[in-house]
Scaffold this active site. Structure first.
Site, PDB file in Angstrom:
ATOM      1  N   LYS A  16       0.827  -1.205   0.000  1.00 23.95           N
ATOM      2  CA  LYS A  16       0.000   0.000   0.000  1.00 23.95           C
ATOM      3  C   LYS A  16       0.861   1.254   0.000  1.00 23.95           C
ATOM      4  O   LYS A  16       0.601   2.213  -0.744  1.00 23.95           O
ATOM      5  CB  LYS A  16      -0.927  -0.026   1.213  1.00 23.95           C
ATOM      6  CG  LYS A  16      -1.673   1.257   1.490  1.00 23.95           C
ATOM      7  CD  LYS A  16      -2.620   1.648   0.369  1.00 23.95           C
ATOM      8  CE  LYS A  16      -3.446   2.873   0.789  1.00 23.95           C
ATOM      9  NZ  LYS A  16      -4.313   3.347  -0.280  1.00 23.95           N
ATOM     10  N   LYS A  29       1.407  11.976   5.162  1.00 25.62           N
ATOM     11  CA  LYS A  29       1.582  10.923   6.179  1.00 25.62           C
ATOM     12  C   LYS A  29       2.086   9.638   5.549  1.00 25.62           C
ATOM     13  O   LYS A  29       3.008   8.985   6.063  1.00 25.62           O
ATOM     14  CB  LYS A  29       0.243  10.698   6.895  1.00 25.62           C
ATOM     15  CG  LYS A  29       0.245   9.598   7.945  1.00 25.62           C
ATOM     16  CD  LYS A  29      -0.310   8.264   7.432  1.00 25.62           C
ATOM     17  CE  LYS A  29      -1.773   8.330   7.093  1.00 25.62           C
ATOM     18  NZ  LYS A  29      -2.303   7.003   6.675  1.00 25.62           N
TER      19      LYS A  29
END
Length: 289
Positions: A167, A236
């Site tokens: 991911k 992030k």
């Protein structure tokens, strides 16, 4: 299946709705209870512990801190009522994913990681691409849920943290594409070519893929609100990729560039805009914002 769903942000709402449409019983909990009450067909519950039981519990929380606060510090792994499976679908660090696998093992709670690729509209349509890792029999058990939320489940072995590494790698490539389009558009405009015209050409020929076409259209139209995926969340994810790379000694120099440019964008007030607003950094630096 009897499912608990924790986390009803932009992505979580669509995912839970897809499960409801597929006929599953979905108990929902969100730190802001209004979101749980607004989801048609769901069963709002009073606490995260009430959701963390049943055939499976799904978490879709914003970051490491939120997941740790709810699952670990919230004591859910010590609860007398436990789910048959914890399906962690949040985008979190590889390190936390490995830690979660270990502590679930000690607690005797089956655990798999299954982060997703797709924006909120894709989640709402039940058309996500899901990256799953963990014990194969557990992924098989979760298949009715995964099939309800996505068009395909991509398996990456029996260590849950591998799914989180995939991911982060994917999101790194996505942010790189936006940076490339922003720089290319700024370059073209400096030579008298409309950036929108350049992106129209390239995203319909050499780069005719969903990421380039979708984000390219936003850049071309200078349209960054409402956000599908907040820029600050992209920042992030790049930080998480850099931390995971450092842990295994893999240089990612362009990820460092992306981190700095995302910080630049946030410093100029774009943190809550769509991730495509990263393109504004190149435009601003060229004097053509």
């Amino acid at each position: 299946m009897d499912v608990g769903f924790i986390g009803l942000g932009r992505m979580g709402r669509g995912m839970a709705a897809s499960l409801i449409r597929a006929g599953h019983t979905v108990r929902v909990w969100n730190r802001s209870p209004e979101a749980a009450k607004a989801l048609t067909g769901a069963v709002p519950v009073a606490s995260a512990a009430d959701a963390f039981r049943g055939d499976a519990a799904i978490t879709m929380l914003a970051d490491d801190a939120a997941l740790r606060a709810v699952i670990v510090e919230g004591g859910l792994l010590d609860s007398p009522e436990r789910p048959g499976l914890h399906l962690s679908m949040s985008t979190i660090s590889v390190a936390l994913a490995a830690e979660l696998a270990a502590i679930h093992g000690r607690a005797g709670i089956p655990y798999i990681a299954a982060p997703v690729f797709g924006r909120p509209d894709v989640a709402e349509a039940g058309a996500l691409n899901i990256v799953a890792a963990g014990e194969a029999t557990l992924i098989d058990r979760a298949a009715p849920l995964l099939d309800a939320m996505g068009t395909k489940t991509w398996r990456f072995g029996d260590e849950p943290q591998r799914a989180n590494a995939v991911k982060l790698a994917g999101n790194f490539m996505l942010v790189s594409a936006i940076e490339a389009m922003g720089e290319a558009a700024a370059f073209a405009e400096a030579h008298g070519v409309a950036g929108a015209d350049l992106l129209d050409l390239l995203t319909n020929t050499l780069f005719a893929s969903p990421v380039y076409k979708g984000y390219g259209a936003s850049i071309a139209a200078n349209r960054y609100e409402p956000p599908g995926f907040n820029l600050k969340l992209g920042a992030k994810d790049v930080r998480l990729a850099l931390a995971a790379a450092d842990a295994v000694g893999v240089p990612m120099p362009f990820a460092s560039v992306l981190r700095d440019n995302l910080i630049d964008a946030m410093a100029h007030g774009d943190g809550d805009k769509d991730l495509a607003a990263l393109a504004r950094v190149a435009s601003r630096r060229s004097g053509r914002a």
